[in-house]
Each structure stands twice: as structure tokens, then as C-alpha cells.
Design a protein around this motif. Sequence first.
Motif, short mmCIF file in Angstrom:
data_model
loop_
_atom_site.label_atom_id
_atom_site.label_comp_id
_atom_site.label_asym_id
_atom_site.label_seq_id
_atom_site.Cartn_x
_atom_site.Cartn_y
_atom_site.Cartn_z
N LYS A 1 -33.26 44.06 -2.31
CA LYS A 1 -32.02 44.20 -3.18
C LYS A 1 -32.92 44.72 -4.40
CE LYS A 1 -27.96 42.75 -5.56
NZ LYS A 1 -26.83 43.22 -5.04
N SER A 2 -33.25 46.10 -4.73
CA SER A 2 -34.08 46.15 -6.06
C SER A 2 -33.20 46.22 -7.36
CB SER A 2 -34.55 47.59 -5.81
OG SER A 2 -33.70 48.76 -5.73
N HIS A 3 -32.00 46.70 -7.06
CA HIS A 3 -30.88 46.70 -8.38
C HIS A 3 -29.95 45.70 -8.34
CE1 HIS A 3 -33.26 50.53 -8.42
NE2 HIS A 3 -32.71 50.77 -9.73
N SER A 4 -29.35 45.28 -9.33
CA SER A 4 -28.26 44.56 -9.54
C SER A 4 -27.14 44.93 -9.10
CB SER A 4 -28.01 43.72 -11.04
OG SER A 4 -27.58 45.04 -11.79
N GLY A 5 -25.75 43.99 -8.58
CA GLY A 5 -24.58 44.53 -8.38
C GLY A 5 -23.88 45.23 -9.50
N ILE A 6 -24.52 44.74 -10.71
CA ILE A 6 -23.87 45.61 -11.98
C ILE A 6 -24.43 46.98 -12.12
CG2 ILE A 6 -24.01 45.50 -14.43
CD1 ILE A 6 -25.40 42.51 -14.07
N TRP A 7 -25.51 47.43 -11.75
CA TRP A 7 -26.01 48.71 -11.54
C TRP A 7 -25.24 49.49 -10.53
CZ3 TRP A 7 -28.09 51.44 -7.50
CH2 TRP A 7 -28.72 52.70 -8.07
N ARG A 8 -25.17 48.85 -9.42
CA ARG A 8 -24.51 49.59 -8.28
C ARG A 8 -22.88 49.92 -8.67
NH1 ARG A 8 -25.85 50.02 -3.06
NH2 ARG A 8 -23.96 50.41 -1.43
N ASP A 9 -22.32 48.92 -9.35
CA ASP A 9 -20.85 49.29 -9.93
C ASP A 9 -21.19 50.28 -10.38
OD1 ASP A 9 -19.68 46.97 -8.46
OD2 ASP A 9 -19.84 45.73 -10.31
N ILE A 10 -21.98 50.72 -11.47
CA ILE A 10 -21.96 51.81 -12.25
C ILE A 10 -22.54 52.98 -11.67
CG2 ILE A 10 -23.00 52.75 -14.40
CD1 ILE A 10 -23.29 50.01 -15.57
N ALA A 11 -23.47 53.11 -10.91
CA ALA A 11 -24.25 54.08 -10.30
C ALA A 11 -23.83 54.68 -9.02
CB ALA A 11 -25.82 53.87 -10.28
N TYR B 1 -22.22 45.33 -0.71
CA TYR B 1 -21.09 45.72 0.20
C TYR B 1 -21.81 47.22 0.20
CZ TYR B 1 -16.92 48.25 1.42
OH TYR B 1 -15.91 48.94 1.92
N LEU B 2 -21.70 47.70 1.46
CA LEU B 2 -22.24 48.87 1.92
C LEU B 2 -21.09 49.77 2.14
CD1 LEU B 2 -25.55 48.49 3.98
CD2 LEU B 2 -25.12 48.77 1.38
N GLU B 3 -20.26 49.50 3.27
CA GLU B 3 -19.27 50.43 3.42
C GLU B 3 -18.28 49.52 4.31
OE1 GLU B 3 -20.41 52.19 7.65
OE2 GLU B 3 -21.90 52.65 6.09
N PRO B 4 -16.96 49.79 4.46
CA PRO B 4 -16.12 49.12 5.16
C PRO B 4 -16.52 48.46 6.67
CG PRO B 4 -14.83 51.10 4.61
CD PRO B 4 -16.26 51.23 4.28
N GLY B 5 -16.33 47.34 6.66
CA GLY B 5 -17.02 46.42 7.71
C GLY B 5 -18.47 46.23 7.83
N VAL B 6 -19.09 46.47 6.66
CA VAL B 6 -20.75 46.42 6.62
C VAL B 6 -21.15 45.69 5.21
CG1 VAL B 6 -23.06 47.36 6.91
CG2 VAL B 6 -21.03 48.44 8.27
N VAL B 7 -21.95 44.56 5.46
CA VAL B 7 -22.46 43.89 4.05
C VAL B 7 -23.90 43.87 4.25
CG1 VAL B 7 -22.67 41.72 2.98
CG2 VAL B 7 -20.51 42.76 3.41
N HIS B 8 -24.86 44.03 3.38
CA HIS B 8 -26.14 43.83 3.53
C HIS B 8 -26.58 42.65 2.80
CE1 HIS B 8 -30.53 44.84 2.52
NE2 HIS B 8 -30.44 45.74 3.62
N ARG C 1 -20.82 52.97 -6.99
CA ARG C 1 -19.35 52.58 -6.96
C ARG C 1 -18.59 53.26 -7.80
NH1 ARG C 1 -17.95 47.15 -3.75
NH2 ARG C 1 -16.33 48.60 -3.07
N LYS C 2 -19.23 53.52 -9.03
CA LYS C 2 -18.48 54.40 -10.08
C LYS C 2 -17.16 53.59 -10.68
CE LYS C 2 -21.40 57.88 -9.55
NZ LYS C 2 -22.43 57.79 -10.43
N ARG C 3 -17.41 52.39 -10.62
CA ARG C 3 -16.17 51.36 -11.22
C ARG C 3 -16.83 50.44 -12.27
NH1 ARG C 3 -15.77 47.06 -6.18
NH2 ARG C 3 -17.84 45.92 -6.61
N LYS C 4 -15.94 49.72 -13.15
CA LYS C 4 -15.89 48.78 -14.11
C LYS C 4 -17.03 47.80 -13.46
CE LYS C 4 -13.34 50.66 -17.35
NZ LYS C 4 -14.05 51.16 -18.64
#
Length: 346
Positions: A270-280, A132-139, A282-285
Motif C-alpha cells: 500500500k504505497s499511498h494512504s487511504g486519504i490519498w485514495r479517497d481524493i485521487a 477497498y478495491l471493488e464490491p466484494g473485494v478488499v486488499h 474514489r473522488k470523495r471527502k
Amino acid sequence: MSGPILVWGAGAIGGSLGAAFIRAGHEVVFVDVAADHVAAINAHGLRIAGPIFEDTVTAKAFTPDELQGRFERVFLCVKGHHTAAASRALAPHVADHGYVVSAQNGLNEPVIAEAVGAERVVGCFVNFGADYLEPGVVHYSGRGAVVVGELDGTTTERITAIHALMREFEPRAVLTDNIWGYLWGKLIYGTLLFATALTDDSIADVLANARYRPMLTELALEVGAVANAAGIKPEAFDGFDPAAFAPGAPAAETTRSFDEMVAHNRRSTKSHSGIWRDIAVRKRKTEVDAQIVPIVEKARSLGVPTPLTARLVELIHDIEDGRRSLDLANLDDLAGSARAAAGAEA
């Protein structure tokens, strides 16, 4: 079954699936808790970016409290730790003879069953790359395994229809009589992804790093031992071969599987996992409490030791709570735990 397909969770997985269904001629209704995402979809459509296809699709979108009606085909695509709440919210919208496909990470099917009944839950395994990139946009960044199956392994009319539908998203989608094997295979692989998320290095770079392969192998062995104790035969996918991480597996086979996982991940944008993206980002659990903690709990009930997996959970919690930063030193910490565990067994 007919009527619109309800996609509950219009983020990375749900957005990619829903857009593909729309492009194949199906009517899709999206539900998402992010009001700004819902508003963007209703105003401008859902835009899919990335190397697989670029398109903007039109669909109705609602927040959970706005949705009305009942649907025969429901795809649940929320994060694992939101499964219980989402299942309770969607239950009134599932038709009497409808079903819910768990297009998620983790073992969420039993949680969904508590809300809608086990007979209305369909197992699903996905490993494609999307964000998920931003409202209305998915990569949608990279193709990956897509597998569906009835929880009891039978071949039914509905699972055949679901498989045909999923092939409109991924032509190589698989219909299996061992969906639990794929889900546990993804748990083993997912545990490795959580380890890669301890650092800012990419998935491929961590898996390619000879310094950490012994620790990652031990981590995979732990989760595989839990699956084995539970009577599950994990299945292979996208270069990950659970047999290469079984006790006594030849080192050459383990190396081959690592190399194939690296190659698969290097092919994705997609070089990094969604897990990494949540942390780095989106700053969420993360989903650690929904995906990895149940492994530790299952292991405890079966008497299987999982010290590395438990330590991985602690490290992820430390990063989530700001007690440590993303760094290769975290992998060294986990490797130290692996050596300590090996010493204790000796």
C-alpha cells in the motif's frame, strides 16, 4: 461472550478484520451502506487479496436497514465522519452486556459513547495497510500495529478476550492501559499522512524527502504539543516515535524515526494512504473534518497554537473541492506556512 461478531463497515479495515475472524473459526455478520458491496458478499463471499493472505470467506451481509437482532461483540469500522450516524444506527443492535470496538482512525470513542453509553465502548488502534478495491473485494496490503484497551486503562475480562481475538488477526496485537496514548500517537502520525496526501508522491517518498522533513517535524510538534497540554502521553508504533518529535529532541532521533517510518511503508504494498485514495481514486471527502479539525479545536480550547495543522485542513479542503490539484507545490505551501509561523514566534 459468544454469538456472531457484528462488523459494521465491511471496507478496508472491517473487511480485513472480519475475514481474519472467519478464518479463525468465528461467525461474522457484515453491515455496510454500499448495497452493491453487500450484494457481492452475499453472492460470492468477501475476497481478500494481497500479500498477507489470499482467500474468499463466506458470511452474511446486510445494509443497515436490513439488519435484525442484537449482538454482544460489535466492531465499528466506518470512516470517522460517518461515526455519529453509524453509532445511532447500530445502537439498537448492541446487546445489553455487549460492547463496541472502535476500529477506526481518529478519536471516535466519545462519539460512539453518546449513542451506546461509555461503558460499552472499547478503544482500538489499527495501523495496518488495506484498501477497498471493488464490491466484494478488499486488499490487505501490509501488517501494522494493532492495539486494544479499555478507555479507563483497566484490565477487564472483556478486554482480555478482545485482545485474544485481535491476536487471531495480528499475532503481535498489544493490550494497553494507555489506549488514548496510542490514539493520539496515531493522530500525530495521521497528520503526517494527510500531508503526504497533498501530492501524488507515495507516503515513503514524501517522508524520505529531506526538503520537507523540517516542515513535517514542525507539524508533528504541533499535534504533540496539543496531546501534552491535554495530559496525554503518545505511544510509539511502526517506526513512529513521538519522543523523536518532542521539543528539544535530538536531530538524530528525529531522522531515525523518519527513516524507520519510510522503511515500514516501503515494506507495504500500500504505497499511498487511504486519504490519498479517497481524493485521487474514489473522488470523495476525506476524514479531515473528523480527524484533524478536532485537533485544531482542542488546541484552541487549550490555548495551543496550531497554524500548520489549520493550514493543512485548508489545503485538503481545497483539493476536495477542486480548487487545487495534487502536487508537491502543496507541500511547499505548507512549508511556507511553517517558516511564517517560525518567523512570527521569533
